[in-house]
Design a protein around this motif. Structure first.
Motif, PDB file in Angstrom:
ATOM      1  N   GLU A   1       0.835  -1.211   0.000  1.00 21.45           N
ATOM      2  CA  GLU A   1       0.000   0.000   0.000  1.00 21.45           C
ATOM      3  C   GLU A   1       0.869   1.259   0.000  1.00 21.45           C
ATOM      4  O   GLU A   1       0.514   2.267  -0.614  1.00 21.45           O
ATOM      5  CB  GLU A   1      -0.941  -0.012   1.210  1.00 21.45           C
ATOM      6  CG  GLU A   1      -2.117  -0.963   1.008  1.00 21.45           C
ATOM      7  CD  GLU A   1      -3.041  -1.054   2.209  1.00 21.45           C
ATOM      8  OE1 GLU A   1      -2.619  -0.638   3.319  1.00 21.45           O
ATOM      9  OE2 GLU A   1      -4.169  -1.573   2.045  1.00 21.45           O
ATOM     10  N   GLU A   2       2.006   1.183   0.669  1.00 23.38           N
ATOM     11  CA  GLU A   2       2.940   2.315   0.704  1.00 23.38           C
ATOM     12  C   GLU A   2       3.448   2.645  -0.702  1.00 23.38           C
ATOM     13  O   GLU A   2       3.728   3.799  -1.020  1.00 23.38           O
ATOM     14  CB  GLU A   2       4.131   1.950   1.608  1.00 23.38           C
ATOM     15  CG  GLU A   2       4.998   3.128   2.003  1.00 23.38           C
ATOM     16  CD  GLU A   2       6.147   2.678   2.892  1.00 23.38           C
ATOM     17  OE1 GLU A   2       7.306   2.817   2.470  1.00 23.38           O
ATOM     18  OE2 GLU A   2       5.873   2.168   4.001  1.00 23.38           O
ATOM     19  N   GLN A   3       3.544   1.620  -1.549  1.00 26.40           N
ATOM     20  CA  GLN A   3       3.995   1.825  -2.932  1.00 26.40           C
ATOM     21  C   GLN A   3       2.833   2.198  -3.861  1.00 26.40           C
ATOM     22  O   GLN A   3       3.019   2.390  -5.057  1.00 26.40           O
ATOM     23  CB  GLN A   3       4.645   0.540  -3.473  1.00 26.40           C
ATOM     24  CG  GLN A   3       5.895   0.118  -2.734  1.00 26.40           C
ATOM     25  CD  GLN A   3       6.383  -1.254  -3.202  1.00 26.40           C
ATOM     26  OE1 GLN A   3       6.406  -1.554  -4.389  1.00 26.40           O
ATOM     27  NE2 GLN A   3       6.782  -2.099  -2.260  1.00 26.40           N
ATOM     28  N   SER A   4       1.605   2.256  -3.287  1.00 24.67           N
ATOM     29  CA  SER A   4       0.371   2.539  -4.054  1.00 24.67           C
ATOM     30  C   SER A   4       0.158   1.526  -5.171  1.00 24.67           C
ATOM     31  O   SER A   4      -0.314   1.861  -6.259  1.00 24.67           O
ATOM     32  CB  SER A   4       0.417   3.960  -4.646  1.00 24.67           C
ATOM     33  OG  SER A   4       0.594   4.908  -3.631  1.00 24.67           O
ATOM     34  N   LYS A   5       0.483   0.259  -4.898  1.00 22.93           N
ATOM     35  CA  LYS A   5       0.340  -0.789  -5.914  1.00 22.93           C
ATOM     36  C   LYS A   5      -0.677  -1.865  -5.523  1.00 22.93           C
ATOM     37  O   LYS A   5      -0.821  -2.860  -6.219  1.00 22.93           O
ATOM     38  CB  LYS A   5       1.705  -1.444  -6.175  1.00 22.93           C
ATOM     39  CG  LYS A   5       2.682  -0.507  -6.879  1.00 22.93           C
ATOM     40  CD  LYS A   5       4.012  -1.180  -7.137  1.00 22.93           C
ATOM     41  CE  LYS A   5       4.948  -0.237  -7.873  1.00 22.93           C
ATOM     42  NZ  LYS A   5       6.290  -0.816  -8.056  1.00 22.93           N
ATOM     43  N   MET A   6      -1.376  -1.646  -4.434  1.00 18.55           N
ATOM     44  CA  MET A   6      -2.357  -2.629  -3.992  1.00 18.55           C
ATOM     45  C   MET A   6      -3.603  -2.586  -4.876  1.00 18.55           C
ATOM     46  O   MET A   6      -4.081  -1.513  -5.229  1.00 18.55           O
ATOM     47  CB  MET A   6      -2.749  -2.381  -2.537  1.00 18.55           C
ATOM     48  CG  MET A   6      -3.688  -3.425  -1.965  1.00 18.55           C
ATOM     49  SD  MET A   6      -2.971  -5.085  -1.948  1.00 18.55           S
ATOM     50  CE  MET A   6      -1.915  -4.963  -0.493  1.00 18.55           C
ATOM     51  N   THR A   7      -4.086  -3.764  -5.252  1.00 14.02           N
ATOM     52  CA  THR A   7      -5.334  -3.875  -6.016  1.00 14.02           C
ATOM     53  C   THR A   7      -6.302  -4.743  -5.210  1.00 14.02           C
ATOM     54  O   THR A   7      -5.856  -5.535  -4.371  1.00 14.02           O
ATOM     55  CB  THR A   7      -5.090  -4.541  -7.385  1.00 14.02           C
ATOM     56  OG1 THR A   7      -4.664  -5.910  -7.162  1.00 14.02           O
ATOM     57  CG2 THR A   7      -4.050  -3.805  -8.201  1.00 14.02           C
ATOM     58  N   PRO A   8      -7.615  -4.627  -5.461  1.00 14.81           N
ATOM     59  CA  PRO A   8      -8.571  -5.477  -4.723  1.00 14.81           C
ATOM     60  C   PRO A   8      -8.284  -6.971  -4.902  1.00 14.81           C
ATOM     61  O   PRO A   8      -8.386  -7.740  -3.959  1.00 14.81           O
ATOM     62  CB  PRO A   8      -9.924  -5.096  -5.339  1.00 14.81           C
ATOM     63  CG  PRO A   8      -9.726  -3.715  -5.881  1.00 14.81           C
ATOM     64  CD  PRO A   8      -8.298  -3.661  -6.327  1.00 14.81           C
ATOM     65  N   GLN A   9      -7.901  -7.365  -6.117  1.00 22.71           N
ATOM     66  CA  GLN A   9      -7.618  -8.775  -6.394  1.00 22.71           C
ATOM     67  C   GLN A   9      -6.395  -9.259  -5.595  1.00 22.71           C
ATOM     68  O   GLN A   9      -6.404 -10.345  -5.000  1.00 22.71           O
ATOM     69  CB  GLN A   9      -7.372  -8.982  -7.893  1.00 22.71           C
ATOM     70  CG  GLN A   9      -7.175 -10.442  -8.268  1.00 22.71           C
ATOM     71  CD  GLN A   9      -6.736 -10.626  -9.713  1.00 22.71           C
ATOM     72  OE1 GLN A   9      -6.401  -9.667 -10.403  1.00 22.71           O
ATOM     73  NE2 GLN A   9      -6.720 -11.867 -10.171  1.00 22.71           N
ATOM     74  N   LEU A  10      -5.341  -8.439  -5.575  1.00 20.33           N
ATOM     75  CA  LEU A  10      -4.125  -8.792  -4.833  1.00 20.33           C
ATOM     76  C   LEU A  10      -4.415  -8.863  -3.336  1.00 20.33           C
ATOM     77  O   LEU A  10      -3.965  -9.792  -2.655  1.00 20.33           O
ATOM     78  CB  LEU A  10      -3.014  -7.768  -5.114  1.00 20.33           C
ATOM     79  CG  LEU A  10      -1.685  -7.970  -4.385  1.00 20.33           C
ATOM     80  CD1 LEU A  10      -1.062  -9.327  -4.702  1.00 20.33           C
ATOM     81  CD2 LEU A  10      -0.705  -6.846  -4.731  1.00 20.33           C
ATOM     82  N   LEU A  11      -5.206  -7.913  -2.839  1.00 19.64           N
ATOM     83  CA  LEU A  11      -5.558  -7.907  -1.414  1.00 19.64           C
ATOM     84  C   LEU A  11      -6.329  -9.173  -1.037  1.00 19.64           C
ATOM     85  O   LEU A  11      -6.068  -9.779   0.005  1.00 19.64           O
ATOM     86  CB  LEU A  11      -6.383  -6.665  -1.081  1.00 19.64           C
ATOM     87  CG  LEU A  11      -6.713  -6.447   0.398  1.00 19.64           C
ATOM     88  CD1 LEU A  11      -5.446  -6.308   1.235  1.00 19.64           C
ATOM     89  CD2 LEU A  11      -7.599  -5.223   0.579  1.00 19.64           C
TER      90      LEU A  11
END
Length: 200
Positions: A77-87
């Motif tokens: 999340e700190e890298q702003s790369k989180m997606t709903p699918q990855l989460l």
């Protein structure tokens, strides 16, 4: 969270949830395994030391997994790369290696041959090679040559480094190799010459 742990441990060890829950409560209160097995039989349903140790081990494993999960979620999340699918995938991971495989592409790395190749502008060539389209490799590669990538062979070598890293970081590819080893691998042990006396 504790209820989730109880259900997972019960499923893993094939023991009733009530026995698991009562044993976990005693462990969380600081009771030792020998004490529980000897003096709390009525609470645990007469679980032995091996079973109680297995519960303790599974509980610690699940706690460690959740702690690592939180760290990984925060880092991505700190890298702003989180997606709903990855989460969703991260939250449903039940093994540490599965969790680490998901995190691998986002992990901060030391400089690698692939990262150098990316810096040298070879990612488009790697992408084209991965797509396996019909294209003129020589013509496409020539456009990417520079002081740092002087020859066609250098360009292809850099592209291969990028592809190798991408495959290494691909969750499904890693799981496929892991499954293959689990199902088909075998170990061969050979007696070292001169070590006959030490051999067991």
């Amino acid at each position: 969270m504790l209820n989730t742990y109880i259900d997972l441990i019960a499923k893993s060890l094939g023991l009733p949830t009530t026995k698991i829950a009562n044993t976990i409560n005693l462990l969380e209160e600081g009771a030792t395994i020998p004490f529980i097995s000897r003096y709390r039989k009525e609470v645990t349903g007469s679980l032995d030391e091996v079973q109680i140790a297995a519960i303790q081990e599974q509980l610690q494993k699940l706690k460690d997994l959740d702690k690592r999960r939180e760290t990984i979620i925060a880092a991505i999340e700190e890298q702003s790369k989180m997606t709903p699918q990855l989460l969703r995938k991260i939250k449903s991971a039940r093994e540490l290696n599965e969790l680490e495989d998901l995190y691998l592409p986002y992990k901060r790395k030391r400089k690698t041959r692939a990262s150098v190749a990316r810096e040298n502008g070879l990612e488009p060539l790697a992408s084209k090679l991965l797509q396996q389209d019909n294209f003129n490799i020589n013509e496409f590669s020539k456009r990417l040559l520079s002081d740092k990538v002087p020859t066609l062979e250098d360009a292809l070598k850099g592209a291969r480094d990028i592809i190798a890293e991408q495959i290494n970081e691909h969750e499904e590819a890693r799981n496929s190799v892991r499954r293959s080893f689990k199902e088909d691998a075998f170990i061969i042990a050979k007696l070292a010459r001169g070590k006959e006396k030490e051999a067991t």
